[in-house]
Design an enzyme around this catalytic site. Structure first.
Site, short mmCIF file in Angstrom:
data_model
loop_
_atom_site.label_atom_id
_atom_site.label_comp_id
_atom_site.label_asym_id
_atom_site.label_seq_id
_atom_site.Cartn_x
_atom_site.Cartn_y
_atom_site.Cartn_z
N HIS A 1 25.30 47.22 10.64
CA HIS A 1 25.30 48.07 12.12
C HIS A 1 26.51 49.00 11.93
O HIS A 1 26.43 50.11 12.23
CB HIS A 1 25.60 47.15 13.27
CG HIS A 1 25.57 47.66 14.41
ND1 HIS A 1 24.37 47.90 15.32
CD2 HIS A 1 26.55 48.42 15.10
CE1 HIS A 1 24.71 48.54 16.41
NE2 HIS A 1 26.12 48.81 16.24
N GLU A 2 27.82 48.59 11.60
CA GLU A 2 29.03 49.47 11.65
C GLU A 2 28.71 50.30 10.64
O GLU A 2 29.18 51.67 10.79
CB GLU A 2 30.33 48.80 11.52
CG GLU A 2 30.53 47.73 12.85
CD GLU A 2 30.35 48.10 14.26
OE1 GLU A 2 30.51 49.57 14.25
OE2 GLU A 2 30.11 47.57 15.11
N HIS B 1 23.10 54.19 18.53
CA HIS B 1 22.43 52.99 18.93
C HIS B 1 20.93 53.23 19.00
O HIS B 1 20.51 54.45 19.37
CB HIS B 1 23.00 52.31 20.22
CG HIS B 1 24.43 51.73 19.89
ND1 HIS B 1 25.40 51.77 20.73
CD2 HIS B 1 24.65 51.06 18.76
CE1 HIS B 1 26.71 50.99 20.26
NE2 HIS B 1 25.97 50.53 18.93
N CYS C 1 15.14 49.87 11.70
CA CYS C 1 13.73 50.54 11.89
C CYS C 1 13.26 51.71 11.09
O CYS C 1 14.10 52.45 10.48
CB CYS C 1 13.60 50.65 13.55
SG CYS C 1 14.30 52.12 14.10
N CYS D 1 15.22 54.86 12.10
CA CYS D 1 16.74 55.22 11.47
C CYS D 1 16.54 55.10 9.96
O CYS D 1 17.25 55.75 9.47
CB CYS D 1 17.40 53.71 11.77
SG CYS D 1 17.73 53.64 13.44
ZN LIG Z 1 27.16 49.98 17.62
ZN LIG Z 2 16.69 51.97 14.65
#
Ligand SMILES: [Zn+2]
Ligand SMILES: [Zn+2]
Length: 190
Positions: free
Chosen positions: A143-144, A153, A177, A180
């Site tokens: 995530h980071e 986000h 996803c 992204c």
């Molecule tokens: Zn974040």
């Molecule tokens: Zn995504």
């Protein structure tokens, strides 16, 4: 140019966590030809980063130290990993933080930080679950790092969903996803 992600140990915890994270990140990011390396040194934590009233470490001060530490090293990405509870100005606690570099610098460098403290079952008085903790560490790291690749986000079923709680972290999948992924493909291959 081979792009490397450097895992930087901050303070005390087992090296085995970084060794596992390196393997998991390499597998998860394989399609982008990224290598993951573990920095052999560690950044010691001092009282300067500790907020004694909150008994938590201040993520932005730790980030500043991390940025100073890697300055001039020309690392593509650096992910600091620590095992102390961290907070940021607006949030009581955070699992991680990333610097959103200016767009024009995105291609060259980026720094992020995660804390494994609240990912451990023992933090909540429960029995340790190694596999579960390793999966959470991978999720927060992805995530980071995603932020350092320019992702914001995401509301899809996606690792870029915002985590406000451990339940949020557990619910999201350890992958990007399609939307992204398209952005990442643009970022890495355009
Ligand atoms: Zn974040
Ligand atoms: Zn995504």
């Amino acid at each position: 140019m081979k792009k490397n992600i450097y895992l930087q140990k901050i303070g005390e915890f087992e090296w085995s966590i970084l060794i596992k994270l390196k393997k998991d990140l390499e597998r998860s990011l394989k399609q982008f030809s990224l290598s993951v390396k573990i920095c052999p040194d560690k950044i010691p934590l001092t009282d300067l980063e500790l907020n004694p009233l909150r008994r938590q470490h201040d993520a932005s001060i730790v980030m500043d130290r991390l940025i100073k530490h890697v300055k001039n090293k020309q690392y593509f990405r650096t992910l600091g990993v620590m095992d102390k509870d961290i907070f940021s100005r607006f949030l009581n606690f955070i699992f991680g933080i990333a610097i959103n570099p200016q767009k024009r610098f995105l291609k060259f460098s980026g720094v992020a930080l995660i804390s494994i403290t609240r990912l451990k079952e023992t933090f909540y008085g429960r029995k340790e679950d190694k596999a579960l903790v390793e999966l959470r560490v991978l999720k927060e790291a992805l995530h980071e790092l995603g932020h350092t690749f320019g992702l914001g986000h995401c509301e899809n079923l996606c690792i870029m969903q915002f985590s406000n709680s451990l339940a949020d972290t557990d619910e999201k999948p350890p992958k990007f996803c399609d939307t992204c992924l398209r952005e990442l493909n643009d970022f890495f291959f355009s």
